[in-house]
Design an enzyme around this catalytic site. Structure first.
Site, mmCIF file in Angstrom:
data_model
loop_
_atom_site.group_PDB
_atom_site.id
_atom_site.type_symbol
_atom_site.label_atom_id
_atom_site.label_comp_id
_atom_site.label_asym_id
_atom_site.label_seq_id
_atom_site.Cartn_x
_atom_site.Cartn_y
_atom_site.Cartn_z
ATOM 1 N N GLY A 10 0.845 -1.204 0.000
ATOM 2 C CA GLY A 10 0.000 0.000 0.000
ATOM 3 C C GLY A 10 0.869 1.238 0.000
ATOM 4 O O GLY A 10 1.825 1.318 0.769
ATOM 5 N N ARG A 71 1.021 -5.362 -4.934
ATOM 6 C CA ARG A 71 1.184 -6.361 -3.875
ATOM 7 C C ARG A 71 1.671 -7.689 -4.475
ATOM 8 O O ARG A 71 1.347 -8.766 -3.990
ATOM 9 C CB ARG A 71 -0.129 -6.542 -3.110
ATOM 10 C CG ARG A 71 -0.580 -5.290 -2.368
ATOM 11 C CD ARG A 71 -1.623 -5.600 -1.321
ATOM 12 N NE ARG A 71 -2.262 -4.412 -0.779
ATOM 13 C CZ ARG A 71 -1.780 -3.697 0.239
ATOM 14 N NH1 ARG A 71 -0.649 -4.040 0.813
ATOM 15 N NH2 ARG A 71 -2.439 -2.648 0.676
ATOM 16 N N ASP A 102 5.702 -4.950 5.895
ATOM 17 C CA ASP A 102 6.137 -6.288 6.280
ATOM 18 C C ASP A 102 6.208 -7.270 5.108
ATOM 19 O O ASP A 102 7.142 -8.065 5.009
ATOM 20 C CB ASP A 102 5.154 -6.808 7.343
ATOM 21 C CG ASP A 102 5.797 -7.872 8.187
ATOM 22 O OD1 ASP A 102 6.887 -7.617 8.702
ATOM 23 O OD2 ASP A 102 5.215 -8.975 8.274
ATOM 24 N N THR A 125 4.795 2.523 6.019
ATOM 25 C CA THR A 125 3.377 2.157 6.098
ATOM 26 C C THR A 125 2.644 3.180 6.956
ATOM 27 O O THR A 125 3.190 3.652 7.966
ATOM 28 C CB THR A 125 3.115 0.751 6.702
ATOM 29 O OG1 THR A 125 1.715 0.632 6.974
ATOM 30 C CG2 THR A 125 3.870 0.470 7.976
ATOM 31 N N ASP A 127 0.303 2.314 8.663
ATOM 32 C CA ASP A 127 -0.179 1.535 9.812
ATOM 33 C C ASP A 127 0.747 1.607 11.028
ATOM 34 O O ASP A 127 0.336 1.299 12.143
ATOM 35 C CB ASP A 127 -0.343 0.052 9.431
ATOM 36 C CG ASP A 127 -1.297 -0.145 8.261
ATOM 37 O OD1 ASP A 127 -2.062 0.782 7.959
ATOM 38 O OD2 ASP A 127 -1.271 -1.230 7.649
ATOM 39 N N ASP A 129 2.996 -0.388 11.934
ATOM 40 C CA ASP A 129 2.968 -1.685 12.622
ATOM 41 C C ASP A 129 4.219 -2.531 12.382
ATOM 42 O O ASP A 129 4.191 -3.750 12.526
ATOM 43 C CB ASP A 129 1.715 -2.480 12.211
ATOM 44 C CG ASP A 129 1.686 -2.804 10.716
ATOM 45 O OD1 ASP A 129 2.547 -2.287 9.971
ATOM 46 O OD2 ASP A 129 0.811 -3.570 10.290
ATOM 47 N N ARG A 171 -5.077 -2.083 9.598
ATOM 48 C CA ARG A 171 -5.109 -3.546 9.693
ATOM 49 C C ARG A 171 -5.316 -3.995 11.141
ATOM 50 O O ARG A 171 -6.242 -3.541 11.776
ATOM 51 C CB ARG A 171 -3.831 -4.160 9.121
ATOM 52 C CG ARG A 171 -3.769 -4.117 7.602
ATOM 53 C CD ARG A 171 -2.855 -5.227 7.139
ATOM 54 N NE ARG A 171 -2.345 -4.999 5.793
ATOM 55 C CZ ARG A 171 -2.988 -5.378 4.695
ATOM 56 N NH1 ARG A 171 -4.159 -5.961 4.757
ATOM 57 N NH2 ARG A 171 -2.439 -5.158 3.512
HETATM 58 O O1 F6P Z 1 -1.312 -1.443 4.959
HETATM 59 C C1 F6P Z 1 -1.829 -0.245 4.520
HETATM 60 C C2 F6P Z 1 -3.329 -0.343 4.295
HETATM 61 O O2 F6P Z 1 -3.782 0.940 3.931
HETATM 62 C C3 F6P Z 1 -4.128 -0.909 5.467
HETATM 63 O O3 F6P Z 1 -4.313 0.022 6.496
HETATM 64 C C4 F6P Z 1 -5.383 -1.341 4.768
HETATM 65 O O4 F6P Z 1 -6.063 -2.364 5.447
HETATM 66 C C5 F6P Z 1 -4.863 -1.839 3.447
HETATM 67 O O5 F6P Z 1 -3.612 -1.224 3.220
HETATM 68 C C6 F6P Z 1 -5.771 -1.562 2.268
HETATM 69 O O6 F6P Z 1 -5.226 -2.145 1.151
HETATM 70 P P1 F6P Z 1 -5.715 -1.886 -0.331
HETATM 71 O O7 F6P Z 1 -5.161 -0.577 -0.775
HETATM 72 O O8 F6P Z 1 -5.152 -3.023 -1.085
HETATM 73 O O9 F6P Z 1 -7.221 -1.851 -0.303
#
Ligand code: F6P
Length: 341
Positions: A10, A71, A102, A125, A127, A129, A171
């Protein structure tokens, strides 16, 4: 020396700051940098562009990543890992800097461990995390975006005497929700790390109303659990096996309206939280991490991730940094809870 850089997972504000700093640091030492396109997909397919300081000088304030992201997980198929090795050989890459969370860094770590590929990691990130680093860039900008959004929601919540339930990303970690909740003086904060007691929250909201506060702000993590269960809508799974989260905000809003009788609305901030220009903090952190990643590349110090520890940027083994999600430290929720009574 030829370095390559890629951005995976992301996106978040500050990625371009890192790219620019890597390019500049490598260039200053007489080397050049290739930008692999769309994360590990670029490494598999060998798609790249040559980056130089002129090309990257203006990108610092831009959100997202000029290289694109994906991804893509090469470890889904051994043939794809072979293609990454081929790309590194064919393009003469001496150092491969992966900027990611990660998942992206997990691939970098395995490529180093299994095949001695010259990988270096840089943590990103919204997040926050990732273990082994105090903060990830992107988190600060995200918090400011959430804070700005909730400040706007507050005025309309107040006018209409409503409760606003705000669903945040992150997440399975509550960093965004807890920090933003503190910053907006939320009435309730629901994070994945702590089992939510919706009955208690409803009682609190009713009591606050009877004491004269006619509206409420409830911050909810997308990964929070109600009675041990996560609430998800789509059920979609990505290449790294993560389920797409989202939907708990609506559920919480319904319960609050039913139990309190207070009109309640739900807002999912979604990808707004990942967009926009990086904050000053994220520009500086991204720049510092990029410089240090570039320096590791120049000194041939592979299998490492650059990290923020206190005020210093340090290098930690990639293998130690990945695979263990860093959840919200309990002391932050304990501090937030002084105001959640
Ligand atoms: O890891 C970053 C993040 O934005 C999370 O907070 C969220 O759950 C996820 O990516 C969303 O992913 P996508 O952009 O694939 O919908």
């Amino acid at each position: 020396m030829r370095a390559a850089v890629l951005t995976g997972g992301g996106d978040c504000p500050g990625l371009n700051a890192v790219i620019r700093a890597v390019v500049r640091t490598v260039h200053n030492a007489g080397g050049e940098t290739l930008g692999l396109q769309e994360g590990w997909r670029g490494a598999v397919e060998g798609t790249y562009e040559v980056l130089d300081p002129m090309k990257t000088d203006e990108i610092l304030p831009r959100g997202g990543t000029i290289l694109g992201s994906s991804r893509t997980n090469p470890y889904k198929d051994p043939e794809l890992v072979g293609k990454v090795i081929e790309t590194v050989d064919k393009l003469g890459i001496d150092a491969l800097i992966a900027i990611g969370g990660d998942d992206t860094l997990g691939v970098a770590s395995r490529l180093y461990e299994d095949h001695k590929l010259p990988t270096i990691g840089c943590p990103k990130t919204i997040d926050n995390d990732l273990s082994s680093t105090d903060f990830t860039f992107g988190f600060d900008t995200c918090l400011n975006t959430v804070m700005d959004a909730v400040d706007r929601l507050r005025t309309t919540a107040e006018s209409h005497r409503r409760v606003m339930v705000v669903e945040c990303m992150g997440r399975h970690a509550g960093w965004i929700t807890c920090f933003a909740g503190i910053a907006v003086a939320a009435d309730a904060i629901l994070v994945p790390e702590i089992e939510a007691d919706l009955d208690e929250i409803c009682t609190r909201l009713k009591r606050r109303k009877s004491e004269g506060k006619h509206y409420g702000i409830v911050m909810v993590s997308e990964g929070a659990r109600i009675k041990g269960e996560m609430v998800t809508q789509s059920g979609e799974i990505d290449e790294f096996g993560h389920v797409q989260l989202g939907g708990i905000g609506k559920h919480v809003a319904n319960v609050i309206e039913d139990q309190t009788g207070i009109e309640t609305r739900e807002v999912t901030l979604g990808h707004l939280q990942r967009g926009g220009s990086p904050s000053a903090y994220d520009r500086v952190l991204g720049t510092r991490l990029g410089i240090h990643a570039g320096r590791l590349a120049l000194s041939g110090d592979f299998g490492k991730m650059v990290a923020l520890r206190g005020l210093q940027i340090v290098a930690v083994p990639l293998a130690e940094a990945v695979g263990q999600m860093r959840t919200l430290y309990p002391e932050f929720m304990a501090e937030a809870e002084e105001f959640l009574r």
